[in-house]
Design a protein around this motif. Sequence first.
Motif, mmCIF file in Angstrom:
data_model
loop_
_atom_site.group_PDB
_atom_site.id
_atom_site.type_symbol
_atom_site.label_atom_id
_atom_site.label_comp_id
_atom_site.label_asym_id
_atom_site.label_seq_id
_atom_site.Cartn_x
_atom_site.Cartn_y
_atom_site.Cartn_z
ATOM 1 N N THR A 1 0.794 -1.458 -0.055
ATOM 2 C CA THR A 1 0.075 0.079 -0.253
ATOM 3 C C THR A 1 1.238 0.967 -0.021
ATOM 4 N N TYR A 2 2.111 1.260 0.469
ATOM 5 C CA TYR A 2 3.237 2.104 0.232
ATOM 6 C C TYR A 2 4.194 2.063 -0.751
ATOM 7 N N LEU A 3 4.702 3.089 -0.601
ATOM 8 C CA LEU A 3 6.438 3.532 -1.083
ATOM 9 C C LEU A 3 7.112 4.266 0.054
ATOM 10 N N ASP A 4 8.145 3.871 1.061
ATOM 11 C CA ASP A 4 8.577 4.590 1.704
ATOM 12 C C ASP A 4 10.177 5.280 1.379
ATOM 13 N N VAL A 5 10.834 6.253 1.128
ATOM 14 C CA VAL A 5 12.044 6.888 0.496
ATOM 15 C C VAL A 5 12.319 7.702 1.033
ATOM 16 N N GLU B 1 2.780 12.074 0.826
ATOM 17 C CA GLU B 1 3.061 12.435 2.397
ATOM 18 C C GLU B 1 4.523 12.626 2.685
ATOM 19 N N GLN B 2 5.135 13.772 3.606
ATOM 20 C CA GLN B 2 5.587 13.822 4.143
ATOM 21 C C GLN B 2 6.487 13.295 5.793
ATOM 22 N N LEU B 3 6.828 12.321 6.227
ATOM 23 C CA LEU B 3 7.359 11.930 7.317
ATOM 24 C C LEU B 3 8.479 12.817 8.033
ATOM 25 N N ALA B 4 8.343 11.989 9.426
ATOM 26 C CA ALA B 4 9.880 12.200 10.403
ATOM 27 C C ALA B 4 11.010 11.937 9.260
ATOM 28 N N GLY B 5 11.944 12.289 9.876
ATOM 29 C CA GLY B 5 13.762 11.874 9.282
ATOM 30 C C GLY B 5 13.925 11.904 7.542
ATOM 31 N N GLY B 6 13.173 13.068 7.301
ATOM 32 C CA GLY B 6 13.575 13.261 5.750
ATOM 33 C C GLY B 6 12.824 12.176 4.383
ATOM 34 N N VAL B 7 11.727 11.699 5.191
ATOM 35 C CA VAL B 7 11.023 10.307 4.588
ATOM 36 C C VAL B 7 10.079 10.336 3.591
ATOM 37 N N VAL B 8 9.514 10.432 2.820
ATOM 38 C CA VAL B 8 8.543 10.252 2.288
ATOM 39 C C VAL B 8 8.102 9.410 1.613
ATOM 40 N N ARG B 9 6.346 9.227 1.997
ATOM 41 C CA ARG B 9 5.553 8.397 2.034
ATOM 42 C C ARG B 9 5.066 8.604 0.271
ATOM 43 N N PHE B 10 5.011 7.223 -0.324
ATOM 44 C CA PHE B 10 4.227 7.907 -1.819
ATOM 45 C C PHE B 10 3.158 6.346 -1.311
ATOM 46 N N HIS B 11 1.724 6.965 -1.020
ATOM 47 C CA HIS B 11 0.709 5.984 -1.286
ATOM 48 C C HIS B 11 0.355 5.317 -2.744
ATOM 49 N N GLY B 12 -0.254 3.532 -2.147
ATOM 50 C CA GLY B 12 -0.238 3.385 -3.498
ATOM 51 C C GLY B 12 0.727 1.149 -3.374
ATOM 52 N N LYS B 13 0.276 0.975 -4.356
ATOM 53 C CA LYS B 13 0.533 -0.681 -5.033
ATOM 54 C C LYS B 13 1.670 0.106 -5.387
#
Length: 604
Positions: free
Chosen positions: A142-146, A206-218
């Motif tokens: 459901t997501y990819l975190d980079v 979506e911006q997450l903590a620690g410089g991580v961006v979450r992209f929602h989807g498969k």
Amino acid sequence: MAHKIFKKSCVVLLLLCLFCEAYSQETINITSFGGSPNSYSDVIPAINRALGYCKGKKNITIQFPKGRYDFFPREGSSNTVGMSVYKQNGVTIDGGDSEFIFHGKMQIANVDSSTNIALRNFTVDWDRPFTSQCQVVGVTDTYLDVKIDREAYPYQIEKDTIQFTGEGWKLPVLKMYGTLYDKLNKEIVYNTWDAPLGNIFQSKAEQLAGGVVRFHGKPSIKPEIGTYVALFHIRYGNVGIHIQNSKDVLLQDLKIYHTLGFGLRGERTENITMRNASICVNDQKGRVFSCTADATNFVNCKGVIKVENCAHTGQGDDFINIHGRNMAITKIAGPNTVEFKDARLTTVGDSVWFINKTTAQRGEIRVVSSVKKNKDNYALTFTSPVPANINAGDFAENKTWTAGLELRRCKILKRNRARGLLVTTPKRVVIEDNYFRTAGTAILIEGDLNFWFEAGATTNLQIKNNVFENCLTSGNKNGNRGEWGEAVITITPSHQPQNSSTEPYHKNIRITNNQFKVFDAPLVRAVSVRGLYFDNNRIIKTDKYAPYTWQKSAFLLDGCREVEITRNKLDDKYTTHDVAISHMENSDVKIPDGLFKLNLNATR
């Protein structure tokens, strides 16, 4: 006595000539024209003044004291040129091991209508390149975190969409490419091609903590944690170094870390040499990318392209591509006149071959007497009538502007998308003493009448004394166009043989004294070749990667004639000895030692 005087006079005259020649080699310093190292000011005005001084003179070197020099775009310009060398003769730009830093939408250099030009001894980079990158830190259905280094690759999230920013630009992530590189070697990930993650970077961000961006989807696949992703914002943008209408150009001791399009593009130029001049990843900055298209691309050149001791990495397309143009005929406009869709690199005085599309053979030659550019076409008039068998839908190829290639002691690595070398030219080609470790096919020889229209049926191509190690990790798995090659060496012109008597497109290709270290079966895929020799090569089986390829035979031949496979040495672990053929007679293939076997049941 007279003889001794004569000898002394000759020596004095020779020394005087050498002194005059040395004296004629003038060196000017960029600081004399207002250039200053490490000043962070725009050096282009100083370069223009120095090049202005060189006009009408010969054998001048523009010398840069070692340091950093900055290049800035002109306001309102989308293609400011850093070094514009126009109608010069005998000019060398010597960077003195300096770094040239570019900003915004720019071109590094343009060499036009010039002779005996050298660019040497500098590196090129952009503080903010037009490619970004990230590293995978989490992935689910459901997501990819980079993780993105926001200082190196600034971005904004606007209305749930990520936009990357630079010096005067804001751009999204292009769906195409999104190339994956492994975390250890920064090589193309095994069995991945273009857009391996699908359209995940165009989805909700979506911006997450620690410089991580979450992209929602498969995501289309789940890459290993730590995998790098190259995020392209442009494709085929400004060429890095453009060489056109020139002769005898040398690029030596260069490192080009980034360009917005091709690293180097050569057009209608005679003799270009690259010696220890690479378009490559800036490893010191932790990058995986360099330019956004081919590292080097040469079209309608002549003389010889020499490439020595180069190692291009991180480019968005192939290591090198040398070709002409199959110019598509749209209309026979008169007895001597033909209209073409594109003929911009052909001009008055050029000779062209006419090519019947059905046979794909070079036919009669005509000389161009005039060129007119219409709204949608080019009208070429010839000094004699157009051949009677030529009609709309057929082609012409420029005979005057065809280049040979000598490629030696280069490293062609698994650090760029797609293939290694693309070569289609009738002139002599020598590929020797190189190391290949490519994601796709190592060497691709085409000849295209239906898509890119890249011309140049070969007549003399030698591939010798090279090492091919674990190439084809992203080759043809299913036979799709978007995959990157069927065998280590792939010869696939668009001309398809219809039967066993069809005359082949390519001629005289010799593959000799090479070492093939392979994890899978395919060595050669060849279509429409007369005179294909695979001789005295050593094949070693490795277990570095799992076999997967579409081609299951060692050789897959279609419409070839005069094929000889002999005196090769096979590792006991390499057990695939099949030679599969179609549109051929058994007699078209000679295997004197019987080491490989003609297998009519092998379909691929």
